[in-house]
Design a protein around this motif. Structure first.
Motif, PDB file in Angstrom:
ATOM      1  N   LEU A  90      -3.701   6.386   3.031  1.00  0.00           N
ATOM      2  CA  LEU A  90      -3.715   5.251   2.115  1.00  0.00           C
ATOM      3  C   LEU A  90      -3.986   3.947   2.859  1.00  0.00           C
ATOM      4  O   LEU A  90      -4.778   3.114   2.412  1.00  0.00           O
ATOM      5  CB  LEU A  90      -2.370   5.149   1.383  1.00  0.00           C
ATOM      6  CG  LEU A  90      -2.143   6.064   0.188  1.00  0.00           C
ATOM      7  CD1 LEU A  90      -0.732   5.879  -0.351  1.00  0.00           C
ATOM      8  CD2 LEU A  90      -3.171   5.782  -0.910  1.00  0.00           C
ATOM      9  N   VAL A  91      -3.312   3.773   4.000  1.00  0.00           N
ATOM     10  CA  VAL A  91      -3.496   2.547   4.774  1.00  0.00           C
ATOM     11  C   VAL A  91      -4.925   2.469   5.319  1.00  0.00           C
ATOM     12  O   VAL A  91      -5.565   1.410   5.286  1.00  0.00           O
ATOM     13  CB  VAL A  91      -2.458   2.459   5.905  1.00  0.00           C
ATOM     14  CG1 VAL A  91      -2.787   1.302   6.854  1.00  0.00           C
ATOM     15  CG2 VAL A  91      -1.055   2.284   5.329  1.00  0.00           C
ATOM     16  N   ASN A 108      -7.223   1.320   2.597  1.00  0.00           N
ATOM     17  CA  ASN A 108      -6.935   0.108   1.826  1.00  0.00           C
ATOM     18  C   ASN A 108      -6.592  -1.127   2.644  1.00  0.00           C
ATOM     19  O   ASN A 108      -6.285  -2.168   2.048  1.00  0.00           O
ATOM     20  CB  ASN A 108      -5.779   0.388   0.855  1.00  0.00           C
ATOM     21  CG  ASN A 108      -6.158   1.330  -0.252  1.00  0.00           C
ATOM     22  OD1 ASN A 108      -6.912   0.957  -1.153  1.00  0.00           O
ATOM     23  ND2 ASN A 108      -5.666   2.559  -0.198  1.00  0.00           N
ATOM     24  N   PRO A 134      -1.607   1.112  -5.113  1.00  0.00           N
ATOM     25  CA  PRO A 134      -2.010   0.432  -3.880  1.00  0.00           C
ATOM     26  C   PRO A 134      -3.268  -0.402  -4.097  1.00  0.00           C
ATOM     27  O   PRO A 134      -4.186   0.013  -4.806  1.00  0.00           O
ATOM     28  CB  PRO A 134      -2.262   1.580  -2.896  1.00  0.00           C
ATOM     29  CG  PRO A 134      -2.482   2.787  -3.743  1.00  0.00           C
ATOM     30  CD  PRO A 134      -1.667   2.591  -4.972  1.00  0.00           C
ATOM     31  N   ARG A 135      -3.281  -1.568  -3.501  1.00  0.00           N
ATOM     32  CA  ARG A 135      -4.443  -2.454  -3.590  1.00  0.00           C
ATOM     33  C   ARG A 135      -5.225  -2.403  -2.273  1.00  0.00           C
ATOM     34  O   ARG A 135      -4.677  -2.065  -1.228  1.00  0.00           O
ATOM     35  CB  ARG A 135      -4.001  -3.892  -3.868  1.00  0.00           C
ATOM     36  CG  ARG A 135      -3.092  -4.035  -5.087  1.00  0.00           C
ATOM     37  CD  ARG A 135      -3.733  -3.536  -6.370  1.00  0.00           C
ATOM     38  NE  ARG A 135      -2.832  -3.655  -7.494  1.00  0.00           N
ATOM     39  CZ  ARG A 135      -2.776  -4.716  -8.286  1.00  0.00           C
ATOM     40  NH1 ARG A 135      -3.589  -5.745  -8.071  1.00  0.00           N
ATOM     41  NH2 ARG A 135      -1.922  -4.756  -9.289  1.00  0.00           N
ATOM     42  N   LYS A 136      -6.476  -2.791  -2.354  1.00  0.00           N
ATOM     43  CA  LYS A 136      -7.283  -2.895  -1.134  1.00  0.00           C
ATOM     44  C   LYS A 136      -7.118  -4.307  -0.573  1.00  0.00           C
ATOM     45  O   LYS A 136      -7.322  -5.293  -1.286  1.00  0.00           O
ATOM     46  CB  LYS A 136      -8.749  -2.601  -1.417  1.00  0.00           C
ATOM     47  CG  LYS A 136      -9.622  -2.667  -0.154  1.00  0.00           C
ATOM     48  CD  LYS A 136     -11.081  -2.383  -0.460  1.00  0.00           C
ATOM     49  CE  LYS A 136     -11.320  -0.905  -0.681  1.00  0.00           C
ATOM     50  NZ  LYS A 136     -12.779  -0.591  -0.775  1.00  0.00           N
ATOM     51  N   TRP A 137      -6.755  -4.390   0.716  1.00  0.00           N
ATOM     52  CA  TRP A 137      -6.430  -5.658   1.352  1.00  0.00           C
ATOM     53  C   TRP A 137      -7.453  -6.018   2.423  1.00  0.00           C
ATOM     54  O   TRP A 137      -7.897  -5.167   3.188  1.00  0.00           O
ATOM     55  CB  TRP A 137      -5.056  -5.579   2.012  1.00  0.00           C
ATOM     56  CG  TRP A 137      -3.912  -5.489   1.053  1.00  0.00           C
ATOM     57  CD1 TRP A 137      -3.541  -4.390   0.319  1.00  0.00           C
ATOM     58  CD2 TRP A 137      -2.979  -6.515   0.722  1.00  0.00           C
ATOM     59  NE1 TRP A 137      -2.440  -4.679  -0.448  1.00  0.00           N
ATOM     60  CE2 TRP A 137      -2.067  -5.975  -0.220  1.00  0.00           C
ATOM     61  CE3 TRP A 137      -2.813  -7.837   1.131  1.00  0.00           C
ATOM     62  CZ2 TRP A 137      -1.013  -6.716  -0.736  1.00  0.00           C
ATOM     63  CZ3 TRP A 137      -1.769  -8.581   0.610  1.00  0.00           C
ATOM     64  CH2 TRP A 137      -0.886  -8.019  -0.323  1.00  0.00           C
ATOM     65  N   TRP A 174       3.027  -0.973  -7.309  1.00  0.00           N
ATOM     66  CA  TRP A 174       1.864  -0.087  -7.191  1.00  0.00           C
ATOM     67  C   TRP A 174       0.973  -0.259  -8.404  1.00  0.00           C
ATOM     68  O   TRP A 174       1.413  -0.835  -9.404  1.00  0.00           O
ATOM     69  CB  TRP A 174       2.385   1.352  -7.049  1.00  0.00           C
ATOM     70  CG  TRP A 174       2.161   1.899  -5.683  1.00  0.00           C
ATOM     71  CD1 TRP A 174       2.235   1.207  -4.496  1.00  0.00           C
ATOM     72  CD2 TRP A 174       1.818   3.237  -5.347  1.00  0.00           C
ATOM     73  NE1 TRP A 174       1.970   2.042  -3.450  1.00  0.00           N
ATOM     74  CE2 TRP A 174       1.704   3.296  -3.943  1.00  0.00           C
ATOM     75  CE3 TRP A 174       1.582   4.398  -6.082  1.00  0.00           C
ATOM     76  CZ2 TRP A 174       1.378   4.461  -3.265  1.00  0.00           C
ATOM     77  CZ3 TRP A 174       1.264   5.556  -5.411  1.00  0.00           C
ATOM     78  CH2 TRP A 174       1.155   5.583  -4.012  1.00  0.00           C
ATOM     79  N   ILE A 177       0.829  -1.214   0.000  1.00  0.00           N
ATOM     80  CA  ILE A 177       0.000   0.000   0.000  1.00  0.00           C
ATOM     81  C   ILE A 177       0.857   1.256   0.000  1.00  0.00           C
ATOM     82  O   ILE A 177       0.536   2.242  -0.684  1.00  0.00           O
ATOM     83  CB  ILE A 177      -0.945  -0.007   1.222  1.00  0.00           C
ATOM     84  CG1 ILE A 177      -1.979  -1.127   1.093  1.00  0.00           C
ATOM     85  CG2 ILE A 177      -1.656   1.335   1.375  1.00  0.00           C
ATOM     86  CD1 ILE A 177      -2.775  -1.395   2.360  1.00  0.00           C
TER      87      ILE A 177
END
Length: 363
Positions: free
Chosen positions: A121-122, A125, A88-91, A86, A74
């Motif tokens: 961002l965190v 995501n 960022p992906r959603k986890w 990159w 992320i």
């Protein structure tokens, strides 16, 4: 046959297999910005649409490393010395082994050094399943398929971490090949209905025993995971985690058990930073020392008490300085120095306080 008739036929009979010719393959160009992790040589190690695994013995740090992988991807930071990819992906992290207290301690410590922008961002995501409500501990596909489906449809993640893998199975039996395949396929299908390039990462236990531990390296690397070979057959990438020191549990190594789509990454050593609860590259790591440790052997070059005594008498009394002096002299690796120092402390040859070594009364 017109288009309507073709659609009706497909509705009745289903789709045939998709097949390509040589021309199709030559014309096709892989999409850019796919995958979440590289192998250190510029190739994608964990690609979109793949299943992957982080495998290691209990207590070695698998869960923390998996969580760190999500944060690293992320925030576009390296993980285990390997570049992340990159955007960022959603986890979504789902597991039933760790308490909310442990999750809070790890995640909040890892977030300490985040900038305001990366914190946002965190927050946007990364989502962790917690055991707070009724039946939150139950995550097997057999009894919680609806929960899985609702959670995936609600969050629409790109990546899912399952920890531990066995909790996904109906009877928690990783040797049940049919259940392994059925559960993995079902979860993958659910995810890829909302995210066609979705990635599932399974945190899984390694086989136990000295022989199994040695399998973290070399040709047996893909045999490190506990249970049915079906699991290893399905995942495209397997990252093995093993202890890198007999005396210091904060030191681990990651090795490549399987890399179906690219060149295997090189073995690297990591050390846990207790303040941030994150693993960083270990400058003292040596792959030859690791091989010796996993095989139950001493590191190649021995270190004597007399060498260490001489350095302490001369005023060299911190581990890094002692290890550097010995490495420059005899060529002994840092792990050999650490083991000798620890043995000396146990035997009373040396004393150690606040990172400072002094001479003891033993021998």
């Amino acid at each position: 046959m017109n288009s309507l008739e073709e659609l009706e036929r497909i509705a009745d009979e289903g789709w045939p297999f998709t097949t390509w010719s040589l021309d199709d393959f030559e014309e096709w160009q892989p999409p850019e910005n796919t995958g979440i992790l590289e192998n250190g040589f510029g190739d994608t190690l964990i690609d979109d649409g793949a299943d992957a695994a982080v495998v290691g013995p209990p207590g070695v740090g698998k869960s923390r490393l998996a969580l760190q992988l999500a944060l690293s991807q992320i925030t576009s930071q390296p993980w285990g010395g390997l570049p992340t990819k990159w955007p960022p992906r959603k986890w979504l992290y789902v597991g039933n082994e760790n308490s909310v207290r442990r999750q809070k301690a790890d995640l909040c410590a890892m977030a300490k050094s985040l900038t305001p922008a990366t914190r946002i961002l965190v927050a946007e995501n990364l989502f962790l399943h917690v055991q707070q409500e009724r039946d939150d501990h139950a995550i097997s596909m057999a009894e919680s398929a609806n929960k899985w489906r609702l959670t995936i449809e609600n969050l629409r993640p790109d990546c899912i971490i399952v920890d531990p893998f066995e909790a996904l199975l109906e009877n928690g039996d990783a040797n049940d090949s049919a259940d392994v395949r059925r559960s993995m396929n079902q979860l993958g299908s659910m995810l890829r209905e909302v995210s066609p390039g979705g990635v599932v990462i399974y945190v899984h236990h390694a086989r136990t025993g000295a022989i199994a531990a040695a399998g973290a390296l070399g040709l047996d690397g893909n045999n490190y995971a506990k249970g049915s070979k079906t699991f290893t057959g399905i995942v495209r990438t397997q990252i093995n985690v093993c202890p890198a020191s007999l005396d210091d549990p904060s030191r681990v190594a990651i090795t490549c058990g399987k890399a179906n789509d690219c060149r295997p990454f090189e073995t690297s050593g990591l050390v846990l930073d207790n303040d941030t609860r994150s693993y960083k590259s270990d400058p003292d790591f040596d792959a030859e020392d690791l091989a010796a440790i996993l095989q139950g052997k001493d590191p190649p070059v021995k270190v004597s008490y007399d060498e260490i005594r001489a350095l302490i008498n001369a005023g060299t009394n911190r581990f890094n300085d002692i290890a550097t002096q010995i490495r420059n002299g005899s060529g002994a690796k840092a792990e050999a120095v650490r083991r000798k120092l620890n043995a000396g402390v146990r035997e009373g040859v040396f004393n150690q306080a606040l990172g400072i070594y002094s001479l003891g009364s033993g021998l």
